[in-house]
Motif scaffolding. Structure first.
Motif, PDB file in Angstrom:
ATOM      1  N   GLU A 192       2.294   1.701  -3.421  1.00 49.99           N
ATOM      2  CA  GLU A 192       1.300   2.259  -4.340  1.00 49.99           C
ATOM      3  C   GLU A 192       1.187   3.777  -4.178  1.00 49.99           C
ATOM      4  O   GLU A 192       1.140   4.511  -5.162  1.00 49.99           O
ATOM      5  N   GLU A 193       1.170   4.248  -2.937  1.00 47.17           N
ATOM      6  CA  GLU A 193       1.091   5.690  -2.689  1.00 47.17           C
ATOM      7  C   GLU A 193       2.321   6.406  -3.232  1.00 47.17           C
ATOM      8  O   GLU A 193       2.219   7.477  -3.836  1.00 47.17           O
ATOM      9  N   TYR A 219       7.280  -4.337  -7.245  1.00 47.90           N
ATOM     10  CA  TYR A 219       6.957  -3.008  -6.730  1.00 47.90           C
ATOM     11  C   TYR A 219       8.140  -2.052  -6.636  1.00 47.90           C
ATOM     12  O   TYR A 219       7.977  -0.860  -6.886  1.00 47.90           O
ATOM     13  N   GLY A 259       5.307  -2.645 -10.303  1.00 48.51           N
ATOM     14  CA  GLY A 259       4.128  -3.011  -9.522  1.00 48.51           C
ATOM     15  C   GLY A 259       2.860  -3.030 -10.341  1.00 48.51           C
ATOM     16  O   GLY A 259       1.845  -3.574  -9.909  1.00 48.51           O
ATOM     17  N   HIS A 260       2.896  -2.464 -11.550  1.00 50.08           N
ATOM     18  CA  HIS A 260       1.730  -2.434 -12.418  1.00 50.08           C
ATOM     19  C   HIS A 260       1.765  -3.535 -13.476  1.00 50.08           C
ATOM     20  O   HIS A 260       0.848  -3.636 -14.280  1.00 50.08           O
ATOM     21  N   GLN A 271       0.827  -1.207   0.000  1.00 49.47           N
ATOM     22  CA  GLN A 271       0.000   0.000   0.000  1.00 49.47           C
ATOM     23  C   GLN A 271       0.863   1.260   0.000  1.00 49.47           C
ATOM     24  O   GLN A 271       0.598   2.213  -0.727  1.00 49.47           O
ATOM     25  N   LYS A 320       4.822  -9.022 -10.335  1.00 47.38           N
ATOM     26  CA  LYS A 320       4.727  -7.747  -9.619  1.00 47.38           C
ATOM     27  C   LYS A 320       6.077  -7.439  -8.974  1.00 47.38           C
ATOM     28  O   LYS A 320       6.546  -8.181  -8.124  1.00 47.38           O
TER      29      LYS A 320
END
Length: 127
Positions: free
Chosen positions: A87-88, A116, A108-109, A84, A114
């Motif tokens: 992602e931020e 990240y 991560g996309h 999380q 994945k």
């Protein structure tokens, strides 16, 4: 809070494409989370080591040409791998890259593997 890239990060940016270096310098300033550059340019030997350990799925990594970096988030003085928070942070880096007109691809996309920490210059613009 304003962050900055430390000595290790600056060293790990040696040989990385100037456009990506610029994005990382700008992104750290107002990032929602502190981060460090853990890896920039890789040798073929290092890439093979990661490939053999299944930590990479290619021997044609953008790290080999200086078109990619890996980051680690820093929380309470230690590396943090919270998805999380990644992602931020990636959303913030993506915002900066768009403002600087430097298209990036974020591991991560990816749909299957994945990754990240991985950020690379878009191959379509930076072959």
């Amino acid at each position: 809070m304003t962050f900055h890239l430390g000595t290790r990060s600056l060293s790990n940016l040696t040989g990385v494409h100037p456009s990506l270096v610029n994005v990382m310098h700008e992104a750290i300033k107002n990032s929602p989370h502190d981060f460090t550059i853990t890896e920039g340019v890789r040798s073929k030997e290092r890439q093979k080591e990661l490939f053999d350990k299944k930590l990479s799925q290619t021997m044609n990594s953008r790290h080999l040409t200086g078109h990619a970096v890996d980051i680690a988030l820093i929380k309470n003085g230690k590396a943090c791998w919270d998805v999380q928070l990644f992602e931020e942070t990636i959303l913030h880096i993506q915002f900066i890259s768009k403002a600087l007109e430097v298209p990036l691809v974020f591991g991560g996309h990816w749909k299957t593997f994945k990754d990240y920490p991985h950020i690379e210059l878009d191959r379509k613009v930076f072959p």
